[in-house]
Design an enzyme around this catalytic site. Structure first.
Site, short mmCIF file in Angstrom:
data_model
loop_
_atom_site.label_atom_id
_atom_site.label_comp_id
_atom_site.label_asym_id
_atom_site.label_seq_id
_atom_site.Cartn_x
_atom_site.Cartn_y
_atom_site.Cartn_z
N TYR A 118 10.75 -0.16 9.59
CA TYR A 118 10.66 -0.99 8.33
C TYR A 118 11.11 -2.52 8.49
O TYR A 118 10.86 -3.40 7.71
CB TYR A 118 11.10 -0.33 7.29
CG TYR A 118 10.53 1.00 6.80
CD1 TYR A 118 9.56 1.55 7.38
CD2 TYR A 118 11.45 1.72 5.76
CE1 TYR A 118 9.18 2.82 7.35
CE2 TYR A 118 11.07 2.91 5.42
CZ TYR A 118 9.71 3.58 6.32
OH TYR A 118 9.52 4.88 5.91
N SER A 207 12.13 14.33 9.85
CA SER A 207 10.73 13.64 9.04
C SER A 207 9.50 13.85 9.87
O SER A 207 9.59 13.94 11.18
CB SER A 207 11.17 11.97 9.13
OG SER A 207 9.86 11.50 8.51
N LYS A 308 11.84 1.87 -13.65
CA LYS A 308 12.37 2.42 -14.96
C LYS A 308 11.69 3.52 -15.38
O LYS A 308 12.11 4.92 -15.53
CB LYS A 308 12.59 1.59 -16.16
CG LYS A 308 13.65 0.41 -16.08
CD LYS A 308 13.31 -0.58 -17.39
CE LYS A 308 14.31 -1.80 -17.18
NZ LYS A 308 14.26 -2.81 -18.03
#
Length: 349
Positions: A118, A207, A308
């Site tokens: 990444y 993974s 949120k």
């Protein structure tokens, strides 16, 4: 928000309807996790609640509190893993990318999922260091990419050392093998075990591992440190219950990547209908489904409001009928197409 304060759980559900069926084993306490873990049990000793919670042959993961008041899973060595993780795939290594991470921290995320591929480990480390929050309140996961595996154990070590340097956080809580590269991943795992014993990596993860990949690892005869986590694609649109059950029964947590299915198709049909019933978003329904499947949930968004919302999932609970309806969104073709893609990625990159 804490789901259960008592790490020894009983049947049923904790506060806010969160499932309480989870771990029962700890090994000898690992001092590297002393700052976040409760007192661990001796190697092989089971919780007093084993039969009460799951019965023989059933393995679950302990829910307990964390400094952020999040639900967590406790690993064998006492390390605690926040259930709600923030994924950094495609988060750019720029000021804007770093601001996304800062916003995630401000909104309560303490589990971050990155990878050498990444290229954003440095901004993650800087955001955490500058947050003013103690390091031991975070769980940081990264991954070794395939090129290092193909070059051998020295390259694997170099890759992990580079990740440690980029993050500059002292240690890595979970280092995963990004893909089980055929003929290579066993040696990769051995090197991660060495790094684990050196204290640089606290937990080893997998993974995109199939059950057959795990069996090959076991049958190699060299497995010393049991993997803590296997991260695979999981959502109502990619649900492989046999694979999930296999790893959970091996006391390996399953982390759901692409838990929101890249937002494709979630704002219609069954998901939208359930969301309307509870007055929540479709994404919240997806996250809640994963929680009730006893998964770590990896989500990603650059929008603060959605950060949120994706965490606000403890105030409602899906019924058994709703869970079954969501399970049915995955077809046999969906699974076969995904497994074909995974096969190509194991051998082609």
């Amino acid at each position: 928000m804490v789901v259960m304060n008592n790490p020894l759980l009983t049947k049923g559900e904790g506060r806010q309807g969160f499932p309480t069926k989870y771990i029962l084993y700890h090994r000898t306490h690992n001092d590297t996790c002393a700052s976040t873990a409760g007192q661990a049990r001796p190697t092989g000793e089971k919780s007093d609640s084993l039969d009460e919670v799951g019965g023989k042959g059933r393995v679950y993961f302990t829910m307990s509190s964390f400094p952020t008041k999040d639900p967590v899973y406790s690993l064998r060595n006492g390390c605690q893993v926040p259930v709600l993780a923030f994924g950094l795939y495609k988060i750019p290594a720029t000021e804007d990318g770093e601001m996304v991470i800062r916003n995630a921290i401000e909104n309560g995320y303490r589990h971050f999922d990155t990878a050498s591929l990444y290229k954003n480990e440095a901004i993650l480390g800087r955001a955490i260091r500058q947050s003013g929050i103690p390091r031991d309140q975070f769980f940081i996961a990264s991954k070794v990419w395939n090129d290092a595996q193909k070059e051998g154990r020295a390259a694997v070590r170099a890759s992990v050392e580079k990740s440690l340097k980029e993050l500059d956080l002292g240690w890595i809580d979970g280092m995963y093998i990004h893909w089980p590269v055929p003929g290579r991943f066993v040696e990769t795992y051995k090197e991660l075990e060495t790094l684990h014993h050196e204290g640089k990596v606290r937990n080893i993860g997998l993974s995109n591992f199939r059950t057959s990949d795990y069996q090959e690892l076991v049958e190699s005869g060299s497995l010393i440190v049991q993997p803590a986590i296997n991260q695979i694609e999981v959502s109502p649109f990619m649900y492989r219950p046999d694979t999930i059950s296999f790893f959970q029964q091996k006391q390996i947590l399953v982390a759901a990547s692409k838990a929101l299915h890249r937002s494709v198709g979630i704002d219609k049909g069954i998901v939208k209908s359930i969301a309307g019933k509870y007055g929540v978003t479709s994404a919240q329904v997806m996250v809640r489904w994963s929680l009730q499947k006893q998964l770590i949930v990896v989500v990603k968004t650059s929008q603060t409001q959605r950060m949120k919302e994706n965490r606000d999932v403890l105030s409602f609970s899906l019924t058994e009928e709703e869970m079954i309806s969501l399970d049915s969104l995955t077809s046999e073709k969906d699974i076969s197409d995904r497994e074909e893609l995974e096969s190509q990625r194991r051998t082609g990159i």
